[in-house]
Design a protein around this motif. Structure first.
Motif, PDB file in Angstrom:
ATOM      1  N   GLU A 288       5.597  -7.060   1.411  1.00 29.87           N
ATOM      2  CA  GLU A 288       4.565  -7.456   2.061  1.00 29.87           C
ATOM      3  C   GLU A 288       3.853  -6.412   2.785  1.00 29.87           C
ATOM      4  OE1 GLU A 288       8.638  -8.473   4.345  1.00 29.87           O
ATOM      5  OE2 GLU A 288       7.659  -8.585   2.239  1.00 29.87           O
ATOM      6  N   ARG A 289       4.402  -5.121   3.157  1.00 23.88           N
ATOM      7  CA  ARG A 289       3.885  -3.934   3.541  1.00 23.88           C
ATOM      8  C   ARG A 289       3.369  -2.949   2.553  1.00 23.88           C
ATOM      9  NH1 ARG A 289       4.594  -3.749   8.931  1.00 23.88           N
ATOM     10  NH2 ARG A 289       2.688  -2.709   8.826  1.00 23.88           N
ATOM     11  N   ARG A 290       3.552  -3.095   1.313  1.00 22.83           N
ATOM     12  CA  ARG A 290       3.333  -2.030   0.257  1.00 22.83           C
ATOM     13  C   ARG A 290       1.778  -1.721   0.122  1.00 22.83           C
ATOM     14  NH1 ARG A 290       7.959  -3.382  -4.375  1.00 22.83           N
ATOM     15  NH2 ARG A 290       9.719  -2.998  -2.748  1.00 22.83           N
ATOM     16  N   THR A 291       1.019  -2.744  -0.078  1.00 27.02           N
ATOM     17  CA  THR A 291      -0.282  -2.645  -0.255  1.00 27.02           C
ATOM     18  C   THR A 291      -1.180  -2.223   1.022  1.00 27.02           C
ATOM     19  OG1 THR A 291      -0.246  -4.758  -1.499  1.00 27.02           O
ATOM     20  CG2 THR A 291      -2.436  -4.127  -0.912  1.00 27.02           C
ATOM     21  N   GLU A 292      -0.657  -2.443   1.919  1.00 27.68           N
ATOM     22  CA  GLU A 292      -1.387  -1.977   3.132  1.00 27.68           C
ATOM     23  C   GLU A 292      -1.029  -0.257   3.180  1.00 27.68           C
ATOM     24  OE1 GLU A 292      -1.159  -2.274   8.079  1.00 27.68           O
ATOM     25  OE2 GLU A 292       0.093  -3.469   6.811  1.00 27.68           O
ATOM     26  N   LEU A 293       0.371  -0.043   3.065  1.00 24.71           N
ATOM     27  CA  LEU A 293       0.455   1.332   3.264  1.00 24.71           C
ATOM     28  C   LEU A 293      -0.036   2.230   1.964  1.00 24.71           C
ATOM     29  CD1 LEU A 293       2.592   3.700   4.219  1.00 24.71           C
ATOM     30  CD2 LEU A 293       4.107   2.702   2.599  1.00 24.71           C
ATOM     31  N   VAL A 294      -0.237   1.661   1.010  1.00 25.72           N
ATOM     32  CA  VAL A 294      -1.065   2.402  -0.382  1.00 25.72           C
ATOM     33  C   VAL A 294      -2.449   2.622   0.143  1.00 25.72           C
ATOM     34  CG1 VAL A 294      -1.900   2.153  -2.565  1.00 25.72           C
ATOM     35  CG2 VAL A 294       0.572   1.793  -1.973  1.00 25.72           C
ATOM     36  N   ASP A 295      -3.193   1.435   0.548  1.00 27.50           N
ATOM     37  CA  ASP A 295      -4.424   1.719   1.343  1.00 27.50           C
ATOM     38  C   ASP A 295      -4.656   2.553   2.446  1.00 27.50           C
ATOM     39  OD1 ASP A 295      -5.193  -0.310  -0.658  1.00 27.50           O
ATOM     40  OD2 ASP A 295      -5.153  -1.905   0.900  1.00 27.50           O
ATOM     41  N   THR A 296      -3.605   2.501   3.171  1.00 29.46           N
ATOM     42  CA  THR A 296      -3.672   3.638   4.481  1.00 29.46           C
ATOM     43  C   THR A 296      -3.685   4.903   3.749  1.00 29.46           C
ATOM     44  OG1 THR A 296      -2.536   2.150   5.955  1.00 29.46           O
ATOM     45  CG2 THR A 296      -2.568   4.512   6.515  1.00 29.46           C
ATOM     46  N   LEU A 297      -2.570   5.623   2.657  1.00 27.99           N
ATOM     47  CA  LEU A 297      -2.569   6.702   2.308  1.00 27.99           C
ATOM     48  C   LEU A 297      -3.908   7.192   1.488  1.00 27.99           C
ATOM     49  CD1 LEU A 297       1.034   6.567   1.189  1.00 27.99           C
ATOM     50  CD2 LEU A 297       0.248   7.797   3.107  1.00 27.99           C
ATOM     51  N   ARG A 298      -4.435   6.278   0.875  1.00 24.10           N
ATOM     52  CA  ARG A 298      -5.600   6.643   0.021  1.00 24.10           C
ATOM     53  C   ARG A 298      -6.969   6.719   0.726  1.00 24.10           C
ATOM     54  NH1 ARG A 298      -4.833   2.182  -5.127  1.00 24.10           N
ATOM     55  NH2 ARG A 298      -3.144   3.336  -6.461  1.00 24.10           N
ATOM     56  N   GLU A 299      -7.096   6.014   1.572  1.00 25.35           N
ATOM     57  CA  GLU A 299      -8.086   6.210   2.390  1.00 25.35           C
ATOM     58  C   GLU A 299      -8.015   7.115   3.626  1.00 25.35           C
ATOM     59  OE1 GLU A 299      -8.734   2.193   4.434  1.00 25.35           O
ATOM     60  OE2 GLU A 299      -9.051   1.309   2.578  1.00 25.35           O
ATOM     61  N   GLY A 300      -6.973   7.646   3.867  1.00 18.04           N
ATOM     62  CA  GLY A 300      -6.695   8.588   4.702  1.00 18.04           C
ATOM     63  C   GLY A 300      -6.724  10.073   4.031  1.00 18.04           C
ATOM     64  N   THR A 301      -6.308  10.888   4.806  1.00 13.92           N
ATOM     65  CA  THR A 301      -6.439  12.462   4.141  1.00 13.92           C
ATOM     66  C   THR A 301      -5.151  12.849   3.306  1.00 13.92           C
ATOM     67  OG1 THR A 301      -5.559  13.353   6.400  1.00 13.92           O
ATOM     68  CG2 THR A 301      -7.934  13.114   6.248  1.00 13.92           C
ATOM     69  N   LEU A 302      -4.381  12.122   2.826  1.00 12.90           N
ATOM     70  CA  LEU A 302      -3.204  12.517   2.114  1.00 12.90           C
ATOM     71  C   LEU A 302      -3.736  13.270   0.830  1.00 12.90           C
ATOM     72  CD1 LEU A 302      -0.305  12.246   1.630  1.00 12.90           C
ATOM     73  CD2 LEU A 302      -0.787  10.376   0.105  1.00 12.90           C
TER      74      LEU A 302
END
Length: 295
Positions: free
Chosen positions: A156-170
């Motif tokens: 239940e947290r994976r989608t949000e985590l992926v979006d955070t990484l993609r939208e950030g400066t990773l």
């Protein structure tokens, strides 16, 4: 009239003075000879030999100790020693060295690197597998996707985590995994961001800290702060957070550790099925060595 001269007075005769005869000189008393001091009994030869042996032993151990201290204090920071296998359960890691930097690039925590960027190849900063380990075929020490990293957390947290990484400066993620003969599975992920501020922002956004392990981990009912962790081996300017699954745990016990070092966040995950759970000492050892490589 004829002057008459006075007749001279008779001269006084001194009376003899009685002088008593001098007593003959008394010779000085001869000095008494010193009293003889009884000699202490001589120690037996066996005791003398024992004292000599102990004296030599103390000198030898003192010299060895001084040499060891010098060797440790004079060790270069680019040569990080792995911890040898001991009776306390430590794993036998190979001798570690920091990778070479591109020409002209500074280390992450030097004065000429305010953003604390790791210019070395991130894959070469991954901790190698210890002796006896079976390498994970999916995590061989190369680049991995954000989805692969997110798979370490609850669905239940994976989608949000992926979006955070993609939208950030990773920038990218490197990972390595292995399994030990006793069944302990280890996975290490290194996440590199554009700067240390971005790495700190990721930590804060995922609520990783001394009181929270961030997102949930599959297989773990809940995680708590590992109170046995003392941060030993932590490199200056880095931060470490270590959590474990307390008893009673389910089919397996989980442990997770985070290291924030400049622009990079390391995530160390260990799990082991069975009632014995995961061993604390090799997990701490793994976190410490990965921290040193990032320092």
């Amino acid at each position: 009239m004829t002057e008459q001269t006075a007749a001279p007075e008779p001269e006084a005769v001194a009376e003899p003075v009685f002088v008593p005869p001098q007593a003959p000189a008394v010779p000085p008393m001869p000095l008494m000879p010193p009293l003889p001091v009884p000699a202490a009994p001589r120690p037996p030869r066996r005791a003398l030999r024992a004292v000599a042996r102990w004296t030599v032993a103390v000198l030898v151990f003192g010299a060895v100790g001084a040499g060891t201290a010098y060797g440790i204090t004079s060790m270069e920071r680019t040569d990080v020693p792995g911890l040898a296998t001991e009776a306390d359960g430590r794993w036998d890691y190979p001798r570690l060295t920091l990778p070479a930097l591109p020409a002209g690039e500074p280390r992450p925590f030097s004065a000429g690197n305010p953003s604390e960027v790791h210019h070395a190849d991130l894959r070469e900063l991954l901790l190698p597998a210890p002796a006896g380990a079976t390498v994970d075929k999916k995590l061989k020490g190369g680049w991995v996707s954000t989805e692969q990293f997110a798979s370490e957390y609850v669905k239940e947290r994976r989608t949000e985590l992926v979006d955070t990484l993609r939208e950030g400066t990773l920038r990218h993620i490197a990972a390595r995994g292995w399994t030990m003969p006793d069944g302990t599975s280890s996975r290490i992920y290194l996440l590199r961001f554009s700067s240390s501020e971005d790495a700190d922002a990721f930590r804060d956004e995922r609520y990783i800290g001394a009181s929270s392990p961030g997102d949930g981990v599959p297989g773990a009912q809940f995680l708590v702060l590992d109170e046995s962790w003392r941060g030993g081996g932590k490199v200056e300017n880095t931060a470490s957070y270590v959590f474990n699954e307390p008893k009673p745990f389910g089919a397996e016990q989980m442990r997770i550790g985070y290291v924030v070092a400049g622009d990079t966040v390391a995530v160390v995950v260990q799990s082991r099925k069975g009632a014995g759970g995961t061993a604390r000492i090799p997990f701490h050892q793994t976190v410490i060595l990965q921290n040193q490589l990032l320092g």
